[in-house]
Design a protein around this motif. Structure first.
Motif, PDB file in Angstrom:
ATOM      1  N   GLN A 234       0.792  -1.231   0.000  1.00  0.00           N
ATOM      2  CA  GLN A 234       0.000   0.000   0.000  1.00  0.00           C
ATOM      3  C   GLN A 234       0.823   1.279   0.000  1.00  0.00           C
ATOM      4  O   GLN A 234       0.266   2.368   0.046  1.00  0.00           O
ATOM      5  CB  GLN A 234      -0.978  -0.031   1.171  1.00  0.00           C
ATOM      6  N   SER A 235       2.138   1.153  -0.023  1.00  0.00           N
ATOM      7  CA  SER A 235       2.957   2.363  -0.179  1.00  0.00           C
ATOM      8  C   SER A 235       4.262   1.945  -0.840  1.00  0.00           C
ATOM      9  O   SER A 235       4.592   0.750  -0.900  1.00  0.00           O
ATOM     10  CB  SER A 235       3.251   3.000   1.173  1.00  0.00           C
ATOM     11  N   ALA A 236       4.995   2.956  -1.316  1.00  0.00           N
ATOM     12  CA  ALA A 236       6.277   2.666  -1.974  1.00  0.00           C
ATOM     13  C   ALA A 236       7.191   1.880  -1.043  1.00  0.00           C
ATOM     14  O   ALA A 236       7.883   0.957  -1.462  1.00  0.00           O
ATOM     15  CB  ALA A 236       6.951   3.968  -2.393  1.00  0.00           C
ATOM     16  N   ARG A 237       7.177   2.219   0.236  1.00  0.00           N
ATOM     17  CA  ARG A 237       8.046   1.535   1.191  1.00  0.00           C
ATOM     18  C   ARG A 237       7.817   0.019   1.158  1.00  0.00           C
ATOM     19  O   ARG A 237       8.751  -0.771   1.222  1.00  0.00           O
ATOM     20  CB  ARG A 237       7.805   2.108   2.595  1.00  0.00           C
ATOM     21  N   PHE A 238       6.549  -0.396   1.044  1.00  0.00           N
ATOM     22  CA  PHE A 238       6.270  -1.828   1.089  1.00  0.00           C
ATOM     23  C   PHE A 238       6.384  -2.492  -0.273  1.00  0.00           C
ATOM     24  O   PHE A 238       6.770  -3.648  -0.364  1.00  0.00           O
ATOM     25  CB  PHE A 238       4.908  -2.085   1.745  1.00  0.00           C
ATOM     26  N   PHE A 239       6.046  -1.776  -1.323  1.00  0.00           N
ATOM     27  CA  PHE A 239       6.156  -2.400  -2.643  1.00  0.00           C
ATOM     28  C   PHE A 239       7.610  -2.484  -3.095  1.00  0.00           C
ATOM     29  O   PHE A 239       8.055  -3.511  -3.618  1.00  0.00           O
ATOM     30  CB  PHE A 239       5.312  -1.646  -3.677  1.00  0.00           C
ATOM     31  N   PHE A 240       8.365  -1.402  -2.905  1.00  0.00           N
ATOM     32  CA  PHE A 240       9.762  -1.375  -3.382  1.00  0.00           C
ATOM     33  C   PHE A 240      10.751  -1.924  -2.368  1.00  0.00           C
ATOM     34  O   PHE A 240      11.853  -2.318  -2.724  1.00  0.00           O
ATOM     35  CB  PHE A 240      10.176   0.062  -3.739  1.00  0.00           C
ATOM     36  N   GLY A 241      10.386  -1.914  -1.103  1.00  0.00           N
ATOM     37  CA  GLY A 241      11.339  -2.286  -0.065  1.00  0.00           C
ATOM     38  C   GLY A 241      12.007  -1.039   0.482  1.00  0.00           C
ATOM     39  O   GLY A 241      11.770   0.070   0.004  1.00  0.00           O
ATOM     40  N   LYS A 242      12.859  -1.230   1.496  1.00  0.00           N
ATOM     41  CA  LYS A 242      13.498  -0.100   2.147  1.00  0.00           C
ATOM     42  C   LYS A 242      14.711   0.369   1.365  1.00  0.00           C
ATOM     43  O   LYS A 242      15.399  -0.438   0.751  1.00  0.00           O
ATOM     44  CB  LYS A 242      13.964  -0.517   3.552  1.00  0.00           C
ATOM     45  N   ASP A 243      14.964   1.676   1.415  1.00  0.00           N
ATOM     46  CA  ASP A 243      16.227   2.153   0.869  1.00  0.00           C
ATOM     47  C   ASP A 243      17.338   1.452   1.639  1.00  0.00           C
ATOM     48  O   ASP A 243      17.227   1.287   2.856  1.00  0.00           O
ATOM     49  CB  ASP A 243      16.367   3.671   1.074  1.00  0.00           C
ATOM     50  N   PRO A 244      18.402   1.041   0.946  1.00  0.00           N
ATOM     51  CA  PRO A 244      19.496   0.424   1.695  1.00  0.00           C
ATOM     52  C   PRO A 244      20.031   1.483   2.642  1.00  0.00           C
ATOM     53  O   PRO A 244      20.493   2.524   2.195  1.00  0.00           O
ATOM     54  CB  PRO A 244      20.520   0.059   0.629  1.00  0.00           C
ATOM     55  N   SER A 245      19.902   1.265   3.930  1.00  0.00           N
ATOM     56  CA  SER A 245      20.210   2.341   4.862  1.00  0.00           C
ATOM     57  C   SER A 245      21.690   2.660   4.749  1.00  0.00           C
ATOM     58  O   SER A 245      22.519   1.768   4.791  1.00  0.00           O
ATOM     59  CB  SER A 245      19.862   1.927   6.284  1.00  0.00           C
ATOM     60  N   PRO A 246      22.005   3.919   4.588  1.00  0.00           N
ATOM     61  CA  PRO A 246      23.396   4.262   4.332  1.00  0.00           C
ATOM     62  C   PRO A 246      24.225   4.072   5.588  1.00  0.00           C
ATOM     63  O   PRO A 246      23.764   4.460   6.653  1.00  0.00           O
ATOM     64  CB  PRO A 246      23.336   5.742   3.944  1.00  0.00           C
ATOM     65  N   PRO A 247      25.437   3.545   5.503  1.00  0.00           N
ATOM     66  CA  PRO A 247      25.940   2.914   4.288  1.00  0.00           C
ATOM     67  C   PRO A 247      25.385   1.498   4.130  1.00  0.00           C
ATOM     68  O   PRO A 247      25.056   0.857   5.100  1.00  0.00           O
ATOM     69  CB  PRO A 247      27.445   2.857   4.559  1.00  0.00           C
ATOM     70  N   ASN A 248      25.327   1.096   2.914  1.00  0.00           N
ATOM     71  CA  ASN A 248      24.829  -0.235   2.581  1.00  0.00           C
ATOM     72  C   ASN A 248      25.708  -1.288   3.281  1.00  0.00           C
ATOM     73  O   ASN A 248      26.889  -1.367   3.008  1.00  0.00           O
ATOM     74  CB  ASN A 248      24.913  -0.380   1.062  1.00  0.00           C
ATOM     75  N   PRO A 249      25.149  -2.052   4.192  1.00  0.00           N
ATOM     76  CA  PRO A 249      25.990  -2.850   5.089  1.00  0.00           C
ATOM     77  C   PRO A 249      26.473  -4.182   4.511  1.00  0.00           C
ATOM     78  O   PRO A 249      26.014  -5.240   4.892  1.00  0.00           O
ATOM     79  CB  PRO A 249      25.061  -3.100   6.264  1.00  0.00           C
ATOM     80  N   TYR A 250      27.405  -4.108   3.577  1.00  0.00           N
ATOM     81  CA  TYR A 250      27.920  -5.356   3.028  1.00  0.00           C
ATOM     82  C   TYR A 250      29.442  -5.415   3.041  1.00  0.00           C
ATOM     83  O   TYR A 250      30.095  -5.255   2.013  1.00  0.00           O
ATOM     84  CB  TYR A 250      27.380  -5.596   1.616  1.00  0.00           C
ATOM     85  N   PRO A 251      30.011  -5.605   4.239  1.00  0.00           N
ATOM     86  CA  PRO A 251      31.466  -5.656   4.328  1.00  0.00           C
ATOM     87  C   PRO A 251      32.070  -6.825   3.541  1.00  0.00           C
ATOM     88  O   PRO A 251      31.389  -7.764   3.191  1.00  0.00           O
ATOM     89  CB  PRO A 251      31.716  -5.837   5.826  1.00  0.00           C
ATOM     90  N   ARG A 252      33.368  -6.729   3.302  1.00  0.00           N
ATOM     91  CA  ARG A 252      34.075  -7.722   2.506  1.00  0.00           C
ATOM     92  C   ARG A 252      34.162  -9.096   3.126  1.00  0.00           C
ATOM     93  O   ARG A 252      34.352 -10.068   2.437  1.00  0.00           O
ATOM     94  CB  ARG A 252      35.514  -7.244   2.312  1.00  0.00           C
ATOM     95  N   THR A 253      34.139  -9.173   4.425  1.00  0.00           N
ATOM     96  CA  THR A 253      34.320 -10.468   5.059  1.00  0.00           C
ATOM     97  C   THR A 253      32.963 -11.095   5.310  1.00  0.00           C
ATOM     98  O   THR A 253      31.934 -10.478   5.084  1.00  0.00           O
ATOM     99  CB  THR A 253      35.035 -10.306   6.407  1.00  0.00           C
TER     100      THR A 253
END
Ligand code: C2O
Length: 378
Positions: A234-253
């Protein structure tokens, strides 16, 4: 930290996968940088007089299949590091989805790009298909060529479309055991779940096979479609998902706490579960990583990926038509988030979310199909 991706494509590393030793498709997913290197130019949408029309895969003509297959064969025959080659096109998905690129412009940053489970999911794949389609059109010398969509939201489309299947043959002795030979059809992929070949009805709800009654499955599929497209969207938040909260938490390890963060549910209502379930349903569960469709690093190697994502993309257009209040996220972060890719002229370009919200401006639309889930009573 802008949601921008990647500043320099040379800041790219091997992809993270769950079982690197068992990876059938390899983890080297970085594209070859241009020589000499230049910064990607901002891509300008060309003016297109007439939109390409993406057809439903279960309804295409024999001529369409032949052309499409021919173009894929051609793609497969290109040099491996040609940005238009089959492998390079598949690797785009691996790079953006398995932490190959560094986010932002700091080479030492520990943050990697992963566009899934976030509001980048719809726009990233829209652009990915956009160039893929234009490259195929170029190989075919046909600028009306349009990708097919896997119409899994309609009962007639709830199985692997026939065009992606290969005939059973035994080349040496027709009386002996027959096999599906990928050389018979370039749209076929041997790395699929053999229990889910047509006419087996798919299940949009469950990661495990729970029941196999086709009528029941169709009923459950239509119910979840309505729920995920309406009540849970019923809103962009739910249809598209959340903005990747900055910073995008994907470390190398891949320490355990990092993995936990990865699985935080921030995906939109179509991405999860429906889109993820279709990936899982299609890939081969006997392989440690479920190649091809069952893992993001390898999904782009199955031609059916592009039909699956055309339908995901079609859901975005249908969602907007359902209610005039249904609109894309409005944050500047979302609008200005970008991706870098080679275009159909092999130019390195940067594309933005804000330029992909209107498919007609992008030069394509979807062939109509009835929408049986719209008011489906469960
Ligand atoms: Cu990028 Cu269907 O996954």
């Amino acid at each position: 930290y802008p949601m921008t991706a990647p500043d320099d494509i040379r800041n790219c590393f091997d992809a993270h996968v769950e079982h690197p030793k068992h990876s059938l498709r390899g983890v080297h997913c970085c594209p070859k940088p241009p020589e000499p290197y230049y910064k990607p130019k901002d891509y300008m949408l060309p003016v297109i007089p007439k939109p390409r029309i993406r057809p439903a895969a279960q309804r295409v003509t024999a001529k369409y299949i032949k052309d499409y297959e021919w173009a894929i064969e051609k793609m497969k025959s290109l040099d491996d590091d040609d940005p238009h080659s089959w492998n390079q096109q598949a690797k785009i998905h691996c790079a953006y989805c398995n932490d190959a690129y560094i986010q932002g412009n700091n080479k030492d940053s520990k943050y990697r790009i992963q566009i899934h489970s976030s509001s980048l999911f719809f726009p990233f794949h829209r652009w990915y298909l956009y160039f893929y389609e234009r490259i195929l059109g170029k190989l075919l010398h046909d600028d009306t060529f349009a990708l097919p969509y896997w119409n899994w939201d309609h009962p007639t489309g709830m199985m692997i479309p026939g065009m992606y299947e290969a005939a059973m043959v035994n080349k040496h002795d027709p009386k002996k055991k027959k096999e599906r030979d990928p050389r018979n059809n370039h749209l076929f992929d041997g790395y699929r779940n053999v229990k889910h070949l047509p006419p087996v009805t798919m299940d949009l709800n469950h990661f495990e096979d729970t029941n196999t009654d086709p009528a029941m499955l169709v009923h459950q599929n239509l119910s979840i479609m309505r729920r995920q497209m309406k009540e849970n969207a019923q809103s962009a938040r739910f249809f598209f998902g959340k903005d990747p909260s900055p910073p995008n938490p994907y470390p190398r390890t891949s320490e355990p706490d990092v993995l936990a963060y990865r699985h935080e549910q921030t995906a939109g209502s179509i991405e999860s579960p429906i889109h993820n379930v279709v990936h899982n349903w299609t890939g081969n569960p006997r392989l440690p990583m479920g190649e091809d469709m069952g893992d993001f690093y390898s999904a782009g190697y199955d031609p059916i990926f592009f039909a699956h994502h055309a339908n995901v993309d079609r859901m975005w257009t249908i969602w907007k038509d359902l209610d005039h209040k249904n609109k894309e996220p409005k944050s500047d972060d979302w609008l200005n988030a970008s991706y870098v890719s080679y275009d159909e002229n092999r130019e390195l370009v940067r594309v933005y979310n804000k330029d992909c919200v209107d498919t007609i401006r992008m030069g394509y639309k979807y062939e109509d199909s009835p929408i049986p889930w719209k008011d489906y009573k469960s």
